[in-house]
Design a protein around this motif. Structure first.
Motif, PDB file in Angstrom:
ATOM      1  N   TYR A 269       0.830  -1.204   0.000  1.00 50.77           N
ATOM      2  CA  TYR A 269       0.000   0.000   0.000  1.00 50.77           C
ATOM      3  C   TYR A 269       0.869   1.260   0.000  1.00 50.77           C
ATOM      4  CZ  TYR A 269      -2.857   3.745   1.948  1.00 50.77           C
ATOM      5  OH  TYR A 269      -3.470   4.952   2.179  1.00 50.77           O
ATOM      6  N   LEU A 270       1.878   1.319   0.879  1.00 50.48           N
ATOM      7  CA  LEU A 270       2.721   2.510   0.949  1.00 50.48           C
ATOM      8  C   LEU A 270       3.568   2.660  -0.314  1.00 50.48           C
ATOM      9  CD1 LEU A 270       3.809   2.535   4.693  1.00 50.48           C
ATOM     10  CD2 LEU A 270       2.316   4.168   3.538  1.00 50.48           C
TER      11      LEU A 270
ATOM     12  N   ILE B 127       2.727  10.740  -2.028  1.00 47.15           N
ATOM     13  CA  ILE B 127       3.686  11.063  -0.971  1.00 47.15           C
ATOM     14  C   ILE B 127       5.092  10.897  -1.539  1.00 47.15           C
ATOM     15  CG2 ILE B 127       2.132  10.348   0.890  1.00 47.15           C
ATOM     16  CD1 ILE B 127       3.758   7.765   1.167  1.00 47.15           C
ATOM     17  N   PRO B 128       6.061  11.661  -1.022  1.00 49.51           N
ATOM     18  CA  PRO B 128       7.435  11.495  -1.512  1.00 49.51           C
ATOM     19  C   PRO B 128       8.091  10.233  -0.977  1.00 49.51           C
ATOM     20  CG  PRO B 128       7.357  13.184   0.193  1.00 49.51           C
ATOM     21  CD  PRO B 128       5.927  12.785  -0.074  1.00 49.51           C
ATOM     22  N   GLY B 129       7.774   9.889   0.274  1.00 43.97           N
ATOM     23  CA  GLY B 129       8.367   8.720   0.903  1.00 43.97           C
ATOM     24  C   GLY B 129       7.864   8.582   2.323  1.00 43.97           C
ATOM     25  N   ALA B 130       8.269   7.520   2.981  1.00 43.21           N
ATOM     26  CA  ALA B 130       7.830   7.252   4.353  1.00 43.21           C
ATOM     27  C   ALA B 130       8.737   6.194   4.960  1.00 43.21           C
ATOM     28  CB  ALA B 130       6.380   6.764   4.376  1.00 43.21           C
TER      29      ALA B 130
ATOM     30  N   ILE C 135      -4.005   7.948   4.857  1.00 52.66           N
ATOM     31  CA  ILE C 135      -3.008   6.889   5.035  1.00 52.66           C
ATOM     32  C   ILE C 135      -3.104   6.294   6.432  1.00 52.66           C
ATOM     33  CG2 ILE C 135      -0.517   6.469   5.256  1.00 52.66           C
ATOM     34  CD1 ILE C 135      -0.126   8.189   2.776  1.00 52.66           C
ATOM     35  N   GLN C 136      -3.308   7.135   7.442  1.00 51.71           N
ATOM     36  CA  GLN C 136      -3.433   6.621   8.796  1.00 51.71           C
ATOM     37  C   GLN C 136      -4.612   5.651   8.915  1.00 51.71           C
ATOM     38  OE1 GLN C 136      -3.754   8.391  13.380  1.00 51.71           O
ATOM     39  NE2 GLN C 136      -3.498   9.791  11.660  1.00 51.71           N
ATOM     40  N   THR C 137      -5.735   6.006   8.331  1.00 52.63           N
ATOM     41  CA  THR C 137      -6.926   5.162   8.400  1.00 52.63           C
ATOM     42  C   THR C 137      -6.704   3.828   7.689  1.00 52.63           C
ATOM     43  OG1 THR C 137      -8.361   7.094   8.521  1.00 52.63           O
ATOM     44  CG2 THR C 137      -9.370   5.020   7.812  1.00 52.63           C
ATOM     45  N   GLU C 138      -6.161   3.884   6.483  1.00 53.05           N
ATOM     46  CA  GLU C 138      -5.977   2.656   5.699  1.00 53.05           C
ATOM     47  C   GLU C 138      -4.879   1.780   6.294  1.00 53.05           C
ATOM     48  OE1 GLU C 138      -6.615  -0.096   2.538  1.00 53.05           O
ATOM     49  OE2 GLU C 138      -7.808   1.419   3.590  1.00 53.05           O
ATOM     50  N   LEU C 139      -3.819   2.389   6.783  1.00 55.68           N
ATOM     51  CA  LEU C 139      -2.735   1.598   7.345  1.00 55.68           C
ATOM     52  C   LEU C 139      -3.200   0.861   8.601  1.00 55.68           C
ATOM     53  CD1 LEU C 139       0.944   2.605   7.472  1.00 55.68           C
ATOM     54  CD2 LEU C 139      -0.081   1.679   9.528  1.00 55.68           C
ATOM     55  N   ARG C 140      -3.975   1.543   9.439  1.00 54.63           N
ATOM     56  CA  ARG C 140      -4.491   0.877  10.640  1.00 54.63           C
ATOM     57  C   ARG C 140      -5.380  -0.301  10.249  1.00 54.63           C
ATOM     58  NH1 ARG C 140      -6.261   4.952  12.993  1.00 54.63           N
ATOM     59  NH2 ARG C 140      -4.863   5.229  14.752  1.00 54.63           N
ATOM     60  N   ARG C 141      -6.227  -0.114   9.251  1.00 53.25           N
ATOM     61  CA  ARG C 141      -7.118  -1.187   8.808  1.00 53.25           C
ATOM     62  C   ARG C 141      -6.310  -2.399   8.347  1.00 53.25           C
ATOM     63  NH1 ARG C 141      -9.157  -3.441   4.393  1.00 53.25           N
ATOM     64  NH2 ARG C 141      -7.946  -2.117   2.967  1.00 53.25           N
ATOM     65  N   LEU C 142      -5.269  -2.162   7.555  1.00 51.55           N
ATOM     66  CA  LEU C 142      -4.478  -3.259   7.027  1.00 51.55           C
ATOM     67  C   LEU C 142      -3.708  -3.988   8.130  1.00 51.55           C
ATOM     68  CD1 LEU C 142      -3.117  -1.534   3.792  1.00 51.55           C
ATOM     69  CD2 LEU C 142      -4.748  -3.439   3.891  1.00 51.55           C
ATOM     70  N   VAL C 143      -3.194  -3.230   9.101  1.00 56.21           N
ATOM     71  CA  VAL C 143      -2.468  -3.861  10.214  1.00 56.21           C
ATOM     72  C   VAL C 143      -3.366  -4.791  10.985  1.00 56.21           C
ATOM     73  CG1 VAL C 143      -1.379  -3.402  12.444  1.00 56.21           C
ATOM     74  CG2 VAL C 143      -0.722  -2.062  10.446  1.00 56.21           C
TER      75      VAL C 143
END
Length: 426
Positions: free
Chosen positions: A54-55, A64-67, A412-420
């Motif tokens: 996803y990221l 986003i440029p990066g993370a 991104i915060q919402t989707e990342l939490r869901r995937l985790v």
């Protein structure tokens, strides 16, 4: 009647009953242990690959440029991965030592520092703020009138240290909303001339409160005021106290109020050129620039490895590597809801940033309503520049995502939490 082994029938029956009781207790203990194991679920590594995908997709799409992402469970990294660039203009890749503007992720650090003084017995949660900063003894509350004017009335009760920690002081921000008091904050020139913390708070105390203390969760400069309280109680600058008691002992080497070492300025992550703030946030024009004001609410910069040490200390109940920073009961208090039912504290639906399923503790949003996907007891916060973290005690896990992408922070915060949590079978 005695049996061949010498026991009476009654004795044999008593022994049998005792053995059955023991077996029942063992079965109960085994079931309880199994239930405890199920309560803390394990992350499934193959499913976590979807988080990384996803990221990578967000970088490839130019959002986003990066993370940098860290997912840590049971004290060990499960996922640690760098994505994209820290600076698209120079094409520098994201590296372990990249420095990020933390903005409001500074608030948990300042809150922990204040609670260390509470644990020391040098500061009380129910101390009146005016006990430490006399300028707040005469503060007034601004009440909007039908004609658009403001009536200034005395506070029904003093602001307390607890109010500063849970954002119920009536002290607000001037960069969002359009109430008469917020307009005064925006026009007050609070940071004209680069004041230090003492002068900044003196200026702030001349402004009216947006509402009566302990009546509404109102996100504002409360944590900046708390930083000044720390200075007064400790006799040190905010950074000196945090560096001596928290940052250096934890090994948070790159966490400060600006990047002082010119050699490290190229290590600062930058947002995309079209994803920058067009106005100061919390009064800060550029979080990496040198200034006298040490904003406990929004001024810190740091690396992900630093914040990981901080998060693991909290997850451990206030201890890391054999050193105790906070009492276990103190961490439990900080991460429990302080504004829920029975407190009489309101939540403005437009500006209540923790969200409808969460309360607020002493420095953190706290999830109060579990659902099929998310556990109760998770606590968290984020920064307007794009960084965010959440700590999940039930699953012995924390997640930190560092990026400089203001517009993409929420999605991104919402989707990342869901995937985790999908990777945990929730």
């Amino acid at each position: 009647m005695r049996l061949p082994d010498g026991r009476s029938a009654e004795g044999r029956l008593a022994l049998l009953r005792w053995l059955l009781v023991c077996a029942g207790l063992l079965a109960f203990a085994a079931a309880a242990a199994a239930e405890d194991l199920l309560a803390g679920r394990e992350l499934d590594a193959p499913q976590l690959a979807r988080v990384s995908e996803y990221l990578r997709g967000e970088v490839a799409a130019g959002k986003i440029p990066g993370a940098i992402l860290l997912i840590q469970q049971h004290g060990r990294p499960v996922v640690y991965e760098k994505f994209g660039l820290r600076n698209v203009k120079t094409a520098e890749p994201m590296t372990d030592d990249t420095i990020f503007r933390l903005y409001s992720m500074s608030k948990p650090v300042t809150s922990v520092a204040a609670m260390m003084l509470v644990d020391d017995g040098r500061l009380g949660l129910d101390d009146a703020l005016s006990k430490h900063i006399q300028a707040f003894a005469d503060v007034k509350v601004g009440v909007a009138q039908p004609d658009g004017s403001l009536q200034l009335v005395p506070p029904a009760r003093p602001i307390t240290i607890r109010d500063l920690l849970r954002h119920t002081s009536g002290v607000t921000y001037g960069f969002y909303g359009d109430s008469p008091v917020r307009r005064l904050y925006a026009q007050a020139g609070l940071l004209d001339g680069d004041p230090d913390n003492a002068e900044f708070v003196e200026r702030l105390a001349r402004l009216p409160l947006a509402e009566q203390p302990a009546t509404l969760w109102d996100y504002g400069h409360s944590t900046d005021v708390l930083g000044r309280v720390i200075e007064i109680v400790s006799g040190q600058s905010l950074y000196q106290f945090e560096k001596e008691r928290l940052l250096d002992p934890l090994g948070m080497r790159d966490t400060a109020f600006f990047v002082a070492d010119d050699a490290k300025r190229s290590m600062i992550a930058e947002p995309l050129p079209n994803d920058w703030f067009d106005r100061p946030v919390a009064g800060i024009k550029e979080a990496t620039a040198p200034r006298r004001w040490e904003s406990g609410g929004a001024g810190m910069v740091g690396a992900i490895s630093d914040y990981a040490r901080f998060a693991q200390m909290l997850l451990n109940g206030g201890e890391l590597d054999g050193r105790r920073y906070l009492g276990r009961e103190t961490v439990a208090l900080m991460t429990s809801d302080q504004i829920g039912e029975g407190t009489g504290i309101g939540k403005d639906p437009e500006f209540y940033f923790p969200g409808p399923d969460s309360g607020f503790g002493l420095g953190f949003a706290v999830r109060t309503e579990a659902n099929a996907a998310l556990p109760a007891g998770e606590y968290r916060w984020d920064g307007v520049g794009g960084t965010f973290f959440f700590i999940d005690p039930a699953d012995d896990m924390f997640v930190i995502c560092m990026m400089q992408s203001p517009s993409q922070r929420g999605p991104i915060q919402t989707e990342l939490r869901r995937l985790v949590y999908e990777a945990m079978g929730r």
